[in-house]
Design a protein around this motif. Sequence first.
Motif, PDB file in Angstrom:
ATOM      1  N   ILE A  59      23.544   5.954  15.841  1.00  0.00           N
ATOM      2  CA  ILE A  59      22.162   5.466  16.604  1.00  0.00           C
ATOM      3  C   ILE A  59      21.702   6.815  16.197  1.00  0.00           C
ATOM      4  N   LYS A  60      19.708   6.631  15.353  1.00  0.00           N
ATOM      5  CA  LYS A  60      19.353   7.279  14.819  1.00  0.00           C
ATOM      6  C   LYS A  60      17.904   8.111  15.824  1.00  0.00           C
ATOM      7  N   MET A  61      18.494   9.328  16.164  1.00  0.00           N
ATOM      8  CA  MET A  61      17.733   9.799  17.546  1.00  0.00           C
ATOM      9  C   MET A  61      16.325  10.011  16.841  1.00  0.00           C
ATOM     10  N   PRO A  62      15.200   9.978  17.676  1.00  0.00           N
ATOM     11  CA  PRO A  62      13.514  10.409  17.143  1.00  0.00           C
ATOM     12  C   PRO A  62      13.728  12.148  16.800  1.00  0.00           C
ATOM     13  N   ALA A  63      12.556  12.147  15.741  1.00  0.00           N
ATOM     14  CA  ALA A  63      12.172  13.963  15.509  1.00  0.00           C
ATOM     15  C   ALA A  63      12.194  14.521  16.967  1.00  0.00           C
ATOM     16  N   GLY A  64      12.232  15.769  16.683  1.00  0.00           N
ATOM     17  CA  GLY A  64      12.791  17.030  17.746  1.00  0.00           C
ATOM     18  C   GLY A  64      13.335  17.076  18.900  1.00  0.00           C
ATOM     19  N   VAL A  65      14.066  15.968  18.678  1.00  0.00           N
ATOM     20  CA  VAL A  65      16.015  16.189  19.355  1.00  0.00           C
ATOM     21  C   VAL A  65      16.839  17.126  18.800  1.00  0.00           C
ATOM     22  N   PRO A  66      16.986  17.534  19.654  1.00  0.00           N
ATOM     23  CA  PRO A  66      17.923  19.061  18.693  1.00  0.00           C
ATOM     24  C   PRO A  66      19.114  18.409  18.274  1.00  0.00           C
ATOM     25  N   ASP A  67      19.272  19.141  16.921  1.00  0.00           N
ATOM     26  CA  ASP A  67      19.852  18.520  15.229  1.00  0.00           C
ATOM     27  C   ASP A  67      21.836  18.596  16.710  1.00  0.00           C
ATOM     28  N   ALA A  68      22.267  19.142  17.377  1.00  0.00           N
ATOM     29  CA  ALA A  68      23.573  19.168  17.530  1.00  0.00           C
ATOM     30  C   ALA A  68      24.163  17.502  18.871  1.00  0.00           C
ATOM     31  N   VAL A  69      22.577  17.536  19.084  1.00  0.00           N
ATOM     32  CA  VAL A  69      22.861  16.509  20.301  1.00  0.00           C
ATOM     33  C   VAL A  69      22.825  15.093  18.899  1.00  0.00           C
ATOM     34  N   SER A  70      21.372  15.104  18.001  1.00  0.00           N
ATOM     35  CA  SER A  70      21.602  13.926  16.783  1.00  0.00           C
ATOM     36  C   SER A  70      22.525  13.622  16.794  1.00  0.00           C
ATOM     37  N   ARG A  71      23.481  14.355  16.289  1.00  0.00           N
ATOM     38  CA  ARG A  71      24.868  15.002  15.558  1.00  0.00           C
ATOM     39  C   ARG A  71      25.846  14.060  16.207  1.00  0.00           C
ATOM     40  N   SER A  72      25.872  13.974  17.510  1.00  0.00           N
ATOM     41  CA  SER A  72      26.646  13.215  18.692  1.00  0.00           C
ATOM     42  C   SER A  72      26.573  12.387  18.950  1.00  0.00           C
ATOM     43  N   PHE A  73      24.729  11.304  19.003  1.00  0.00           N
ATOM     44  CA  PHE A  73      24.603  10.044  19.227  1.00  0.00           C
ATOM     45  C   PHE A  73      24.379   9.330  17.361  1.00  0.00           C
ATOM     46  N   SER A  74      25.032  10.407  16.229  1.00  0.00           N
ATOM     47  CA  SER A  74      25.277   9.607  15.331  1.00  0.00           C
ATOM     48  C   SER A  74      26.104   8.824  15.466  1.00  0.00           C
ATOM     49  N   ALA A  75      27.381  10.005  16.039  1.00  0.00           N
ATOM     50  CA  ALA A  75      28.482   9.654  16.103  1.00  0.00           C
ATOM     51  C   ALA A  75      29.325   8.484  16.473  1.00  0.00           C
ATOM     52  N   LEU A  76      28.775   8.311  17.974  1.00  0.00           N
ATOM     53  CA  LEU A  76      28.906   7.090  18.796  1.00  0.00           C
ATOM     54  C   LEU A  76      29.780   5.827  18.361  1.00  0.00           C
ATOM     55  N   ILE A  77      28.550   5.340  17.521  1.00  0.00           N
ATOM     56  CA  ILE A  77      29.260   4.398  17.087  1.00  0.00           C
ATOM     57  C   ILE A  77      29.727   3.957  16.063  1.00  0.00           C
ATOM     58  N   PRO A  78      30.351   4.825  15.295  1.00  0.00           N
ATOM     59  CA  PRO A  78      31.506   4.675  14.614  1.00  0.00           C
ATOM     60  C   PRO A  78      32.570   5.567  15.522  1.00  0.00           C
ATOM     61  N   ILE A  79      32.961   6.017  16.657  1.00  0.00           N
ATOM     62  CA  ILE A  79      33.751   7.052  17.391  1.00  0.00           C
ATOM     63  C   ILE A  79      34.284   5.213  17.873  1.00  0.00           C
ATOM     64  N   THR A  80      32.972   4.930  18.733  1.00  0.00           N
ATOM     65  CA  THR A  80      34.169   3.600  19.767  1.00  0.00           C
ATOM     66  C   THR A  80      34.287   2.561  19.023  1.00  0.00           C
ATOM     67  N   LEU A  81      33.924   2.692  17.237  1.00  0.00           N
ATOM     68  CA  LEU A  81      34.011   1.077  16.816  1.00  0.00           C
ATOM     69  C   LEU A  81      36.051   1.547  16.614  1.00  0.00           C
ATOM     70  N   THR A  82      36.107   2.728  15.907  1.00  0.00           N
ATOM     71  CA  THR A  82      37.160   3.207  15.067  1.00  0.00           C
ATOM     72  C   THR A  82      38.539   2.988  16.542  1.00  0.00           C
ATOM     73  N   LEU A  83      38.375   3.781  17.868  1.00  0.00           N
ATOM     74  CA  LEU A  83      38.878   3.674  18.768  1.00  0.00           C
ATOM     75  C   LEU A  83      39.197   2.213  19.616  1.00  0.00           C
ATOM     76  N   SER A  84      37.983   1.276  19.412  1.00  0.00           N
ATOM     77  CA  SER A  84      38.572   0.260  20.334  1.00  0.00           C
ATOM     78  C   SER A  84      39.733  -0.758  19.338  1.00  0.00           C
ATOM     79  N   ILE A  85      39.553  -0.286  17.730  1.00  0.00           N
ATOM     80  CA  ILE A  85      40.440  -1.000  17.306  1.00  0.00           C
ATOM     81  C   ILE A  85      41.992  -0.300  16.988  1.00  0.00           C
ATOM     82  N   PHE A  86      42.244   0.854  17.283  1.00  0.00           N
ATOM     83  CA  PHE A  86      43.241   1.193  17.911  1.00  0.00           C
ATOM     84  C   PHE A  86      43.887   0.657  18.338  1.00  0.00           C
TER      85      PHE A  86
END
Length: 429
Positions: free
Chosen positions: A161-188
């Motif tokens: 998930i790409k967050m728009p400019a101006g979103v705090p970096d920590a929030v942006s990284r968290s949302f960026s990891a959301l789909i990869p983590i969700t897909l990985t845990l779903s497989i397990f």
Amino acid sequence: MNKFMSVLEDILLPIADKLNNNRYLTALRNGFMVALPLIIFGSIFVVIANLPFLDRLIGEEAYATYQNALGPASAATLSIMGLFVIIGIGFKMVEQRGGEAIYGGVVALASFLVLTPQILEETAGVIPTSALGAEGMFLGIFTAFISAELYQLFVRKNLTIKMPAGVPDAVSRSFSALIPITLTLSIFLLIRIAFSFTAFETVQNFIYTLIQQPLTALGSGLPATIIAVLLIQVFWFFGLHGQIIINSVFDPIWYSLNEQNLSAFQAGEPLPNIVTKQFMDTFIVGIGGSGMTLAVIAAIFVVTKSRQLRELGKLGGPAGIFNVNEPVIFGLPIIMNPLVIIPWLLAPVIVAIVTYFAMDLGFAPKPAGLIVPWTTPALLSGYLATGNNIMGAVMQLINMAIVFVIWLPFLKVLDNQYYREEQSVQATA
């Protein structure tokens, strides 16, 4: 001798290079290093909680209270060491690829917990600590490797998930990891559900039955131990860090055996294993470093007369007391020196055999599962590693004597060579 060394070099160096540069083994090794401070912390408090004769000094009831007060130190570290190793491996796997390493650590841990049965006897929502320690070690390692690879795969496929400019970096990284983590845990989660329909019921039972038990049984035996010790020495002879290479392969087995001994030691039961992580680190490597060169330094002061060797002894002695032996390895030298290849390879193997049978016959105590810092001087480390047993120190002393005797004739040959060269230089000066 030169032909033999050439053959060894041609065969072993490519293997060692591949092992040393394998990213899975590197992540495994570094993952254990992440857990090491916590493991040592827990081991120190196990030693403190089991001080000899303390029960006689303060009474049984006070001693039990004392042990219960210190118990959480080991329960929160040693008993669940698998968790820290899993986080470390996942972190290092993603870090190697330049990704967000912290998410590699947390997705590895979460994937392992998804696969772990959360029931103890008939109580749901409870994870037995055995599943987080030795029993779950191999499942945790495989899970960390696979989950980190899956996470990185989804990141590379731009499933983020790409967050728009101006979103705090920590929030942006968290949302960026959301789909990869969700897909990985779903497989397990799907893997867990699939295994619930098999005779094994859980992935943990599958791994433990088909992989961990056979490997642990193999690694706890004398033949595999001799091979490991010999390979450590051979790799060092060619200038490669033998411990790092071989430990990367054997550490999961040795740590698992170590934790079995620790559980038995804390419960006051007979220790099940002779070969453990501390068998290797305390009774072989922990006597001056690889090759147990503290005994070699002692022999230098007793029998040599060449200035070169005696100066080497003065330089290497203080470091050798704390199991740092690079001055000896590079100063004697040991690397690529045909004059010392026989004692260098033979002495640790003989010591491993003697120590194994001494413990098997009950002459010396088995390692109690306590992780003693590798810089702990010999004798003290043997005492601590066997649960404050003086015979552990005696066994180390015997091992030093064995190394001393094996090295003596070869050291004399080397000393005579150096002494003649020094005399020749003085005569022409």
